[in-house]
Design an enzyme around this catalytic site. Structure first.
Site, PDB file in Angstrom:
ATOM      1  N   ARG A  69       0.904  -1.122  -0.124  1.00 26.43           N
ATOM      2  CA  ARG A  69       0.003   0.037  -0.134  1.00 26.43           C
ATOM      3  C   ARG A  69       0.846   1.255   0.040  1.00 26.43           C
ATOM      4  O   ARG A  69       1.820   1.460  -0.828  1.00 26.43           O
ATOM      5  CB  ARG A  69      -0.907  -0.014   1.093  1.00 26.43           C
ATOM      6  CG  ARG A  69      -1.959  -1.228   0.903  1.00 26.43           C
ATOM      7  CD  ARG A  69      -3.164  -1.081   2.188  1.00 26.43           C
ATOM      8  NE  ARG A  69      -4.235  -1.877   1.908  1.00 26.43           N
ATOM      9  CZ  ARG A  69      -5.239  -2.212   2.617  1.00 26.43           C
ATOM     10  NH1 ARG A  69      -5.111  -1.421   3.729  1.00 26.43           N
ATOM     11  NH2 ARG A  69      -6.215  -2.829   2.336  1.00 26.43           N
ATOM     12  N   SER A  70       0.712   2.235   0.817  1.00 27.91           N
ATOM     13  CA  SER A  70       1.433   3.452   0.843  1.00 27.91           C
ATOM     14  C   SER A  70       2.947   3.560   1.180  1.00 27.91           C
ATOM     15  O   SER A  70       3.501   4.574   1.206  1.00 27.91           O
ATOM     16  CB  SER A  70       0.584   4.480   1.755  1.00 27.91           C
ATOM     17  OG  SER A  70      -0.688   5.016   1.196  1.00 27.91           O
ATOM     18  N   ALA A  71       3.170   2.308   1.846  1.00 29.21           N
ATOM     19  CA  ALA A  71       4.758   2.291   1.970  1.00 29.21           C
ATOM     20  C   ALA A  71       5.431   2.419   0.420  1.00 29.21           C
ATOM     21  O   ALA A  71       6.650   2.850   0.614  1.00 29.21           O
ATOM     22  CB  ALA A  71       5.153   0.938   2.388  1.00 29.21           C
ATOM     23  N   LYS A  73       5.070   4.871  -1.338  1.00 28.86           N
ATOM     24  CA  LYS A  73       5.144   6.334  -1.659  1.00 28.86           C
ATOM     25  C   LYS A  73       6.667   6.631  -1.250  1.00 28.86           C
ATOM     26  O   LYS A  73       7.361   7.720  -1.919  1.00 28.86           O
ATOM     27  CB  LYS A  73       4.344   7.123  -0.667  1.00 28.86           C
ATOM     28  CG  LYS A  73       2.958   7.166  -0.980  1.00 28.86           C
ATOM     29  CD  LYS A  73       1.971   8.006  -0.298  1.00 28.86           C
ATOM     30  CE  LYS A  73       0.748   8.157  -0.879  1.00 28.86           C
ATOM     31  NZ  LYS A  73      -0.298   7.060  -0.575  1.00 28.86           N
TER      32      LYS A  73
END
Length: 389
Positions: A69-71, A73
């Protein structure tokens, strides 16, 4: 639950905490890796590859990868910062200098650093994209370029949960001529020897398990974190920036769909092993065994210098951001004051702490309702602090 792998002398508390995550906090399948001064000191995995844990599910192996997921980014931010480090991109230049179509609807003065620090003012799309539309990088870039900001760019901050994909992806494409997924594979994952992908290739699909919701058992009691009331209220309000930011892709994609995994969405669909995340962060702060250093000391300091702090217009709570990285604070506790990294909503976490030489990666197939401070990752961090004394 059998835990596999090894820990170096002195890091035994991390192994004990990892095992306890299965026993008490309901982990189904997970892995954790830690590097210190570029050398691996923790490499553990356990449970089943698929979150359902059925008898037919294969066991989690050393090379098992999961969506983080947002890791993702943090990896996307590294691509932009490395282009700056190489002199190909000016952080203080207007985004429109590289991407002319972005100079629309009041975004003319948006700087490149505003995109990284969640200050661009475009966390939402007035017309959300379907998962199929979101997978088209040109369509996504066109949508965010046409979007009017909800605050004056550069004057405030709010988490760009989904739009970060097209902001960073199109910027990298305009500068390099390559998709950000290709650039990460060639310039980050390959040189570092990290098992991580933004746009999963078919050759690696067999290594990836199925993910899903897996809340902690009731017996965990107070160990389960819950969103603050104000955040919960924001999520239930369809007009809030919170709800609209996460719904920029609507309906939410099926994260087990091969088509979604193959798409290039650097805000949300990166896939990595725990070792891949940890090796990546180790390469940002020093030489890493079997690989090389990516960031110069000056770029590392840019990454972790505070650019945004205070009440987050999207996440509601107090957040701190460097250039593309969450910084240590109440919303996302990391190892220490100088740490920088990025969580994935409800599970994964990767970060580096230059002062201690630590780089950390945790991935799981069971997601929680927590947004930034997952209790399993936090249990591992407490054990890591104890190991370091």
């Amino acid at each position: 639950m059998d835990v596999h792998g090894a820990v170096a002398e002195g890091f035994e508390p991390v192994g004990e905490a990892f095992a306890k995550n299965f026993q008490v906090l309901g982990d189904r399948g997970a892995a954790v890796a830690v590097y210190r001064d570029g050398h691996k000191v923790v490499d553990l995995w356990g449970g089943t590859k698929d979150v359902d844990g059925a008898a037919s599910s294969a066991p989690w192996e050393q090379g098992t990868a999961q969506i983080v997921r947002s890791a993702t980014k943090g990896v996307a931010a590294a691509a932009v910062l490395l282009l700056h480090q190489r002199g190909e991109l000016d952080l203080d230049a207007p985004v429109g200098a590289y991407w002319p179509e972005y100079k629309a609807a009041g975004k003319e003065q948006t700087r490149v650093r505003d995109l990284l620090a969640h200050r661009a003012g475009v966390p939402v799309l007035d017309r959300p994209l379907t998962p199929e539309q979101a997978a088209d990088p040109l369509l996504g870039a066109g949508a965010v370029a046409a979007q009017a900001p909800v605050w004056e760019p550069g004057t405030d901050h709010g988490y760009h949960a989904q739009t970060y994909s097209w902001l960073t992806g199109e910027l990298v494409r305009r500068v390099t001529g390559r998709s950000i997924g290709e650039w990460i594979a060639d310039e980050i994952a390959g040189p570092v020897g990290a098992d991580l992908w933004v746009g999963l290739p078919k050759r690696a699909s067999g290594r990836v398990g199925r993910v899903g919701q897996a809340e902690a058992p009731a017996s965990a009691g107070g160990l389960k974190t819950r969103p603050k009331r104000s955040v919960a209220q924001a999520y239930t309000d369809p007009e809030s920036l919170t709800r609209r930011a996460f719904a920029a892709i609507s309906p939410l994609p099926d994260e087990n769909d091969p088509a979604y995994r193959a798409a290039v969405l650097p805000a949300s669909n990166g896939i990595a092993t725990a070792d891949g995340l940890a090796r990546f962060y180790a390469s940002l702060i020093g030489e890493v065994e079997g690989g090389r250093r990516l960031f110069t000391p000056a770029t590392m300091e840019l990454a972790r210098a505070e650019h945004s702090a205070g009440p987050d217009r999207v996440l509601v709570v107090h957040t701190r951001f460097g250039l593309g990285y969450m910084l240590h604070g109440s919303a996302s506790p990391l190892l220490g004051a100088g740490s920088f990294g990025h969580p994935g909503r409800g599970g994964a976490l990767g970060f580096a702490d230059p002062e201690s030489g630590i780089a950390f990666g945790y991935v799981t197939n069971g997601f929680r309702t927590s947004v930034t401070a997952d209790p399993r990752a936090q249990a591992l961090l407490r054990a890591l602090r104890a190991s370091l004394g």
